[in-house]
Design a protein around this motif. Structure first.
Motif, PDB file in Angstrom:
ATOM      1  N   TRP A  22      -3.684   6.363  14.073  1.00 25.70           N
ATOM      2  CA  TRP A  22      -5.009   5.857  13.720  1.00 25.70           C
ATOM      3  C   TRP A  22      -5.922   5.868  14.949  1.00 25.70           C
ATOM      4  N   CYS A  23      -7.220   5.955  14.710  1.00 27.93           N
ATOM      5  CA  CYS A  23      -8.190   5.927  15.814  1.00 27.93           C
ATOM      6  C   CYS A  23      -8.129   4.567  16.513  1.00 27.93           C
ATOM      7  N   ASN A  41      -6.956  -0.698  10.427  1.00 27.57           N
ATOM      8  CA  ASN A  41      -5.602  -0.589   9.877  1.00 27.57           C
ATOM      9  C   ASN A  41      -4.541  -1.225  10.771  1.00 27.57           C
ATOM     10  N   GLN A  53     -11.717  -3.468   5.758  1.00 22.07           N
ATOM     11  CA  GLN A  53     -11.037  -2.794   6.872  1.00 22.07           C
ATOM     12  C   GLN A  53     -12.017  -1.836   7.539  1.00 22.07           C
ATOM     13  N   GLY A  91     -12.024   8.072   4.989  1.00 21.98           N
ATOM     14  CA  GLY A  91     -11.831   8.234   6.429  1.00 21.98           C
ATOM     15  C   GLY A  91     -11.093   9.513   6.802  1.00 21.98           C
ATOM     16  N   CYS A 149      -5.851   7.525   5.419  1.00 21.73           N
ATOM     17  CA  CYS A 149      -5.457   6.949   6.712  1.00 21.73           C
ATOM     18  C   CYS A 149      -4.477   5.803   6.493  1.00 21.73           C
ATOM     19  N   ASN A 157     -12.307   0.405   3.345  1.00 17.29           N
ATOM     20  CA  ASN A 157     -13.256   0.646   4.449  1.00 17.29           C
ATOM     21  C   ASN A 157     -14.565   1.268   3.950  1.00 17.29           C
ATOM     22  N   CYS A 173      -9.290   0.990  14.882  1.00 20.91           N
ATOM     23  CA  CYS A 173      -9.262   1.041  13.417  1.00 20.91           C
ATOM     24  C   CYS A 173      -8.752  -0.281  12.842  1.00 20.91           C
ATOM     25  N   CYS A 207     -13.797   1.027   9.284  1.00 23.09           N
ATOM     26  CA  CYS A 207     -13.478   2.355   9.816  1.00 23.09           C
ATOM     27  C   CYS A 207     -14.468   2.578  10.958  1.00 23.09           C
ATOM     28  N   VAL A 208     -13.964   2.534  12.182  1.00 20.61           N
ATOM     29  CA  VAL A 208     -14.865   2.534  13.339  1.00 20.61           C
ATOM     30  C   VAL A 208     -15.470   3.907  13.617  1.00 20.61           C
ATOM     31  N   ILE A 209     -14.979   4.929  12.931  1.00 22.48           N
ATOM     32  CA  ILE A 209     -15.486   6.287  13.181  1.00 22.48           C
ATOM     33  C   ILE A 209     -16.578   6.676  12.179  1.00 22.48           C
ATOM     34  N   TRP A 210     -16.349   6.391  10.896  1.00 21.91           N
ATOM     35  CA  TRP A 210     -17.236   6.956   9.873  1.00 21.91           C
ATOM     36  C   TRP A 210     -18.142   5.946   9.188  1.00 21.91           C
TER      37      TRP A 210
HETATM   38 FE1  SF4 Z   1      -9.194   4.277  10.815  1.00 22.52          FE
HETATM   39 FE2  SF4 Z   1     -11.461   5.480  10.130  1.00 22.52          FE
HETATM   40 FE3  SF4 Z   1      -9.953   6.508  12.061  1.00 22.52          FE
HETATM   41 FE4  SF4 Z   1      -9.132   6.591   9.533  1.00 22.52          FE
HETATM   42  S1  SF4 Z   1     -10.929   7.643  10.383  1.00 22.52           S
HETATM   43  S2  SF4 Z   1      -7.887   6.043  11.300  1.00 22.52           S
HETATM   44  S3  SF4 Z   1      -9.899   4.643   8.731  1.00 22.52           S
HETATM   45  S4  SF4 Z   1     -11.017   4.520  12.094  1.00 22.52           S
END
Ligand code: SF4
Length: 285
Positions: free
Chosen positions: A16-17, A22, A198, A125, A51, A121, A20, A200-203
């Motif tokens: 996982w990023c 998760n 939850q 993701g 994810c 999230n 995250c 999702c820190v990226i999207w």
């Molecule tokens: Fe978590 Fe989003 Fe990365 Fe998936 S894309 S591992 S949900 S931060």
């Protein structure tokens, strides 16, 4: 007593990023398994795709990563084959409220004795940021560059309408509270559903940890009682502030309780010597 170290799975690296939501869901789930003293060899974690669907790889219990949206269908089969197993199902919002929404409705009304945790999230993701069934209206994503035009699903209201017997919501930024909810879900006899905010820190740059820290409040810190379905519906539609905790709980016979075939022992322990499988095979092959 089950120890936390027994659940450590050394053969898989977590991918996982960093940051995250998760991570704390995984930690909360492990803590709940220990607190409920679930033996790893009697516990199965079933997931869909996404994810969050990787969780069974990272806990040393039995695990099954199924098809996209089919985690509850696979889990139902496992439960009916051996209803003495503790079955915990995990998956994301796209998996459970989009592709698998039909299974969610029917597992809720059937009241299988299992726990279903949704890592919500509000975005897809793993496939890099498309709108999911819980993405907020107007949210710009890769698949909705001009903003989401649909109304998001309300998972708590959906579970209430479908007949789940334990309905809760947690936040992955509050591990202790979340773990306690998962423990309550595991101990509940019937279909326990826990929607988890939850980030999702990226999207998803709208529904962040900070966003939920400002908006969430705990139902148990008010005079709310989770025994009135109509009041639970009212809470499910609150948006200015977001309630977390147990929305609703009732006792009702489980699907397994109602099946006469399971009254003596699990299906996997029943003799099959007197069943002529050959005839059945010939009929269908
Ligand atoms: Fe978590 Fe989003 Fe990365 Fe998936 S894309 S591992 S949900 S931060």
């Amino acid at each position: 007593m089950v120890e936390l170290s027994q659940l450590h799975e050394p053969t898989h690296t977590i991918t996982w990023c960093p940051g995250c939501g998760n991570f704390s869901i995984l930690a909360a789930l492990k803590k709940a398994i220990v607190d409920c003293n679930l033996e790893p060899h009697n516990t199965v974690i079933v997931s869909g795709i996404g994810c969050g669907g990787k969780i069974p790889h990272f806990i040393k219990t039995y695990g099954f990563e199924s098809l996209h949206g089919r985690a509850l269908a696979a889990a139902s089969g496992i439960k009916l084959a051996n209803h003495k197993l503790e079955v915990i199902v995990v998956g994301g919002d796209g998996d459970g409220y989009g592709i698998g929404a039909n299974h969610f409705i029917h597992a809720s009304r059937r009241n299988y004795d299992m726990t279903y945790i949704v890592q919500n999230n509000q975005i897809y993701g793993l496939t890099t940021g498309q709108a999911s069934p819980t993405s907020e209206k107007s949210m710009k994503t890769k698949s909705t560059p001009f903003g989401v035009i649909e109304q998001p699903i309300n998972p708590i209201a959906l579970a209430l309408a479908a007949g789940a017997t334990f309905i809760a919501r947690g936040f992955s930024g509050d591990l202790t509270h979340l773990s306690n909810l998962i423990s309550q879900g595991i101990k509940h006899k019937g279909f326990a559903f826990i929607d988890v905010f939850q980030p999702c820190v990226i999207w998803n740059h709208i529904n962040t940890f900070e966003y939920f820290r400002k908006k969430c409040y705990k139902l148990e810190q008010t005079d709310y009682k989770p025994n009135d379905k109509f009041e639970a519906f009212r809470k499910a539609f609150e948006t200015d502030k977001l309630p977390i905790g147990v929305f609703y709980q009732e006792q009702r016979p489980t699907y397994e309780d109602e099946l006469p075939q399971l009254s003596t022992s699990p299906l996997v322990k029943q003799p099959i010597d007197n069943i002529d499988i050959q005839k059945t095979l010939e009929k269908y092959l």
